[in-house]
Every structure is written in C-alpha cells, then in structure tokens.
Write a protein that holds these residues in place. Structure first.
Motif, PDB file in Angstrom:
ATOM      1  N   VAL A 267       0.835  -1.202   0.000  1.00 38.19           N
ATOM      2  CA  VAL A 267       0.000   0.000   0.000  1.00 38.19           C
ATOM      3  C   VAL A 267       0.873   1.256   0.000  1.00 38.19           C
ATOM      4  N   ILE A 268       1.939   1.237   0.811  1.00 42.86           N
ATOM      5  CA  ILE A 268       2.858   2.383   0.836  1.00 42.86           C
ATOM      6  C   ILE A 268       3.523   2.558  -0.525  1.00 42.86           C
ATOM      7  N   PHE A 269       3.962   1.436  -1.107  1.00 39.97           N
ATOM      8  CA  PHE A 269       4.581   1.502  -2.431  1.00 39.97           C
ATOM      9  C   PHE A 269       3.608   2.061  -3.466  1.00 39.97           C
ATOM     10  N   ALA A 270       2.365   1.590  -3.454  1.00 37.20           N
ATOM     11  CA  ALA A 270       1.383   2.039  -4.439  1.00 37.20           C
ATOM     12  C   ALA A 270       1.179   3.548  -4.357  1.00 37.20           C
ATOM     13  N   VAL A 271       1.085   4.070  -3.133  1.00 34.95           N
ATOM     14  CA  VAL A 271       0.891   5.512  -2.964  1.00 34.95           C
ATOM     15  C   VAL A 271       2.108   6.280  -3.475  1.00 34.95           C
ATOM     16  N   VAL A 272       3.307   5.839  -3.081  1.00 28.70           N
ATOM     17  CA  VAL A 272       4.529   6.530  -3.503  1.00 28.70           C
ATOM     18  C   VAL A 272       4.701   6.442  -5.018  1.00 28.70           C
ATOM     19  N   PHE A 273       4.439   5.256  -5.595  1.00 29.97           N
ATOM     20  CA  PHE A 273       4.595   5.080  -7.046  1.00 29.97           C
ATOM     21  C   PHE A 273       3.644   5.999  -7.803  1.00 29.97           C
ATOM     22  N   LEU A 278       3.222   9.407 -11.620  1.00 30.53           N
ATOM     23  CA  LEU A 278       2.108   9.990 -12.373  1.00 30.53           C
ATOM     24  C   LEU A 278       1.867  11.461 -12.054  1.00 30.53           C
ATOM     25  N   VAL A 279       2.511  11.986 -11.024  1.00 31.47           N
ATOM     26  CA  VAL A 279       2.323  13.391 -10.655  1.00 31.47           C
ATOM     27  C   VAL A 279       3.651  14.145 -10.708  1.00 31.47           C
ATOM     28  N   VAL A 280       4.619  13.711  -9.900  1.00 31.29           N
ATOM     29  CA  VAL A 280       5.896  14.432  -9.810  1.00 31.29           C
ATOM     30  C   VAL A 280       6.674  14.324 -11.118  1.00 31.29           C
ATOM     31  N   PHE A 281       6.809  13.107 -11.640  1.00 31.17           N
ATOM     32  CA  PHE A 281       7.631  12.930 -12.843  1.00 31.17           C
ATOM     33  C   PHE A 281       7.089  13.704 -14.042  1.00 31.17           C
ATOM     34  N   PRO A 282       5.815  13.530 -14.434  1.00 31.61           N
ATOM     35  CA  PRO A 282       5.345  14.314 -15.588  1.00 31.61           C
ATOM     36  C   PRO A 282       5.119  15.792 -15.257  1.00 31.61           C
ATOM     37  N   GLY A 283       4.665  16.083 -14.024  1.00 33.02           N
ATOM     38  CA  GLY A 283       4.320  17.457 -13.677  1.00 33.02           C
ATOM     39  C   GLY A 283       5.499  18.357 -13.428  1.00 33.02           C
ATOM     40  N   ARG A 284       6.617  17.781 -12.928  1.00 39.99           N
ATOM     41  CA  ARG A 284       7.780  18.593 -12.620  1.00 39.99           C
ATOM     42  C   ARG A 284       8.939  18.320 -13.569  1.00 39.99           C
ATOM     43  N   VAL A 285       9.331  17.050 -13.687  1.00 41.33           N
ATOM     44  CA  VAL A 285      10.524  16.723 -14.470  1.00 41.33           C
ATOM     45  C   VAL A 285      10.268  16.866 -15.972  1.00 41.33           C
ATOM     46  N   VAL A 286       9.254  16.149 -16.493  1.00 42.44           N
ATOM     47  CA  VAL A 286       8.977  16.207 -17.934  1.00 42.44           C
ATOM     48  C   VAL A 286       8.561  17.618 -18.347  1.00 42.44           C
ATOM     49  N   HIS A 287       7.775  18.276 -17.534  1.00 41.95           N
ATOM     50  CA  HIS A 287       7.382  19.662 -17.837  1.00 41.95           C
ATOM     51  C   HIS A 287       8.602  20.568 -17.880  1.00 41.95           C
ATOM     52  N   SER A 288       9.566  20.314 -16.995  1.00 38.97           N
ATOM     53  CA  SER A 288      10.778  21.130 -16.982  1.00 38.97           C
ATOM     54  C   SER A 288      11.593  20.936 -18.254  1.00 38.97           C
ATOM     55  N   THR A 289      11.730  19.683 -18.706  1.00 40.23           N
ATOM     56  CA  THR A 289      12.530  19.424 -19.906  1.00 40.23           C
ATOM     57  C   THR A 289      11.813  19.845 -21.185  1.00 40.23           C
ATOM     58  N   LEU A 290      10.485  19.744 -21.203  1.00 41.32           N
ATOM     59  CA  LEU A 290       9.730  20.091 -22.412  1.00 41.32           C
ATOM     60  C   LEU A 290       9.474  21.583 -22.543  1.00 41.32           C
ATOM     61  N   VAL A 291       9.136  22.239 -21.436  1.00 43.45           N
ATOM     62  CA  VAL A 291       8.662  23.619 -21.493  1.00 43.45           C
ATOM     63  C   VAL A 291       9.667  24.598 -20.897  1.00 43.45           C
TER      64      VAL A 291
END
Length: 405
Positions: A267-273, A278-291
């Motif tokens: 359950v802890i893993f599912a929440v962290v994953f 799905l939030v930090v990686f696309p919202g911060r990292v991918v957005h930073s490299t793309l935009v």
C-alpha cells in the motif's frame, strides 16, 4: 575511427544548442569537470563487477536470510526421462497443441494422458523457486535503497532540487560534481548488469516492458550525461529509486508469506509510485525538460531525443500504474493482495493446466458417482437377499410348528 566519430556522431548540432560550439564549453580544472563520453567507459566493467557481487550476495546473505524469514520452496515432481518429449519441449514448445500431444504419444508409445502429465510436470520443473525470487528481490532492494539514500544526500542541498529552473540556468556550461558523476556511473552500471542478466533472471509477465525499460534507461543515462543533462538526470533517477526499493521489500515479505507486512508495504509503495510516477515525474521533471528548458535555449536534436526517452518511460509508468491499480482493487475488495500482477510467468498456473485439473476433477467425480451407484445397487441386492432369506426361514419355522405341536 576518431575522425569518423567526430564527423558523424559528435556533431555539435546533435549535442549542443544552436550557437554553442565545443570550444565554448571547455573548462579549466579549477572551474570543475565537464562530462565527457569517455567517462562512461568504466560502466561496462562496473556492470560485470555488479554481477559478481550479486552472485556472492545472493549466496552468502540473501539465501540465509530467506531461510531465517521462513521462505519455503514447493516440492516439484520431476518428469521421467523421455528423450523425444524432452527434445520437443526444448526445441519446439513447452505447451504442445492437442494434435501434437497425440502425435508425440504415438511416437513414444505412451498414452495421451501420460504425455499431457509429462509436459505439466516438466513445466513445473522450470518454475523458479521462492528462494531464487527472494534473492533477486533482496539484491535489487539493497541497491535501490542505497542509491536512493545516496542520491538524496547528494541532491538535497543543490539549488535545482528545489527550483527546477536551476537545471537549465547556464546550460550547457555546467560543471558536474564528483558525487553526481559517481551517482551516474553506478546507476548506469547497475542497469547494464540487469540487462545482461535478464535472460537468467525470473521471467515476468512484463518481460518485454522490462527490457524496453532497461534499454531506455541506459540510453537516457548515457545520453543525458554526454549532453550534460546531469542536473535533471539526477532528479529522474531519484524519482525512480524512491519507490523501487519499497516494491522489492514487499516482494521479499510476499515470498516469506508475511502477509500483513507485505500488504502494508505494498500500500505504501502504491501511494509513492502513483504520486512520483504519475504526478511528480510528468508534472515537474517532464514539464521542466519540455517547457521550462525552452526559456534558456532553442530546441535541438538532443532536446527531442532526451524528451522522447522520457516519454517512453512515462508510457511504461502508465502501464505499471494500471497493474498496480488492479492490485489495489483486489486488496480493497478481496481483503488481501493475492499475487503480484507482474509475477513471474513460470509460477503462474496456465489456463491449459487449470483446464486439465478441472477435467481430472470432473472425471474423478463421474467415476466416483459410477462406483457409488454400483455399490448402492449391490448393497440393495444384498439387503433384498437378506430379507428374502429371513422370510424363507420364518416360513420354514412356521410350517414346522404345527408338526411339533
């Protein structure tokens, strides 16, 4: 060879933003170290060193730990030696069709049922033991945990850890710290070792996705280092390591049948994953490299290639998130995590075997019903004979009574 590489591979338009030349990014020793492709040559011998260390770790640490935690292997019935069936199993198919089973049964001079049973037992022999799966999970758990702690310690005081705009300020003239260089080489060496061992490791349902993930990760680490995407690259690796060690620890306790501990860690893993991938990686990292990166330089080949690899990783994240949500659904409505959706392929009972077991059960039930009916009929006839004998004896006694009087 060097001239060919410089002419085709190391062209400035591939690796540097427009208007930047290789001479512009040269640094003095006191200014810091600029990442160079030759720095990554050591990752290949490092991968073999990881494989050797893993071999020692699994036998001296992981295997005794599995016994201490109560990991038990299922006893498998070994299939008898039948050379023709063994050759077909290794060269053609592990699950022959019905017509192939009939043909093999005639060639070997055994019954159709025994041929099916042989293949069933032979498949069971190749299933990995729980101890083997525990050892693999414990090795990955140790690396991911150490990598996450070391990566977090090396990044927590950097400006780009808190403000992602700092990843691009001054790009590409950004010196690389010694700690981040070793963070890169160790991660790339580890994923190279996983790719080299993928044929001997436990084969899982997402085997193809895992191979794609390893290759994409290796290309991503190598290219980002050569193009000096080191700052954002360290964030990508940290995001991935933050949940991987939780998954491996949950697997370890699953193989040890510590159900409550496994469910809690899952359950802890599912929440962290779900949050990190799905939030930090696309919202911060991918957005930073793309935009955000476009505020500091114009797009070039390296920009498109790097973002394409990140999007491949994100597609894999979505696929794995789907599997995890299925497990969460089972956990919420069934009360426990029945099995890992990415569990090893060999350990799963296939549909054919389930059908065979069902047929065996049905056949046993039918034969029992027949035997039961035969027994009942014999008991009934026996009872009737007993009644008739009693009546006959009673009549004989009654007929003798008047004479006696």
């Amino acid at each position: 060879m060097e001239t060919l590489l410089n002419e085709w591979l190391w062209q400035e338009e591939y690796w540097l933003p427009p208007g930047i030349r290789w001479q512009d990014i040269e640094m003095e020793e006191d200014e810091g170290h600029f990442p160079l492709p030759r720095d990554l040559i050591c990752t290949l011998p490092l991968a073999f060193a990881f494989i050797a260390f893993r071999y020692v770790f699994e036998r001296l640490i992981a295997a005794p730990l599995s016994k201490y935690l109560g990991v038990k292997d299922r006893i498998q019935i070994r299939a008898p030696s039948v050379p023709k069936l063994e050759a077909f199993y290794k060269q053609n198919s592990r699950q022959p069709s019905q017509s192939e089973v009939v043909s093999l049964a005639k060639q070997c001079g055994i019954s159709h049922r025994k041929t099916q049973t042989w293949f069933k037992h032979r498949r069971n022999q190749d299933r990995p033991s729980s101890t083997k799966k525990f050892c693999e999970a414990s090795w990955r758990f140790v690396f991911y945990l150490v990598a996450f702690i070391a990566g977090l310690a090396s990044l927590i005081n950097t400006p780009w850890f808190w403000d992602h705009r700092e990843c691009w300020r001054g790009y590409p003239i950004q010196p690389v710290a010694e700690a981040h260089y070793w963070y890169y080489t160790l991660e790339m060496g580890f994923y190279l070792s996983l790719l080299l061992c993928v044929s001997v490791d436990v084969k899982r349902k997402d085997f193809k996705e895992q191979v794609i993930h390893h290759i994409a990760t290796i290309f991503l680490i190598g290219f980002s280092y050569c193009a000096n995407y080191v700052r954002v690259g360290t964030l990508v690796m940290l995001v991935h390591d933050s949940s991987d060690f939780l998954l491996e620890s949950a697997k370890m306790f699953h193989y040890a049948v510590w159900t409550r501990t496994c469910d809690t860690l899952f359950v802890i893993f599912a929440v962290v994953f779900l949050v990190t991938r799905l939030v930090v990686f696309p919202g911060r990292v991918v957005h930073s490299t793309l935009v955000v990166s476009l505020e500091f330089f114009q797009p070039f080949f390296g920009y498109y290639f790097f973002n394409a690899l990140l999007l491949v990783l994100q597609a894999l994240h979505i696929f794995w998130a789907y599997l995890i949500l299925r497990m969460v659904y089972k956990f919420m409505f069934l009360g426990k995590v029945e099995r890992d959706e990415r569990s090893d392929e060999e350990s799963e009972v296939d549909d054919d075997e389930k059908g065979e077991e069902k047929l065996e059960e049905d056949g046993d039930e039918c034969s029992w019903e027949k035997k039961k009916g035969a027994i009942n009929s014999k008991l009934a006839s026996l009872a009737n004979n007993c009644v008739l004998n009693n009546l006959t004896n009673q009549r004989n006694i009654n007929s003798r009574l008047p004479k006696a009087r």
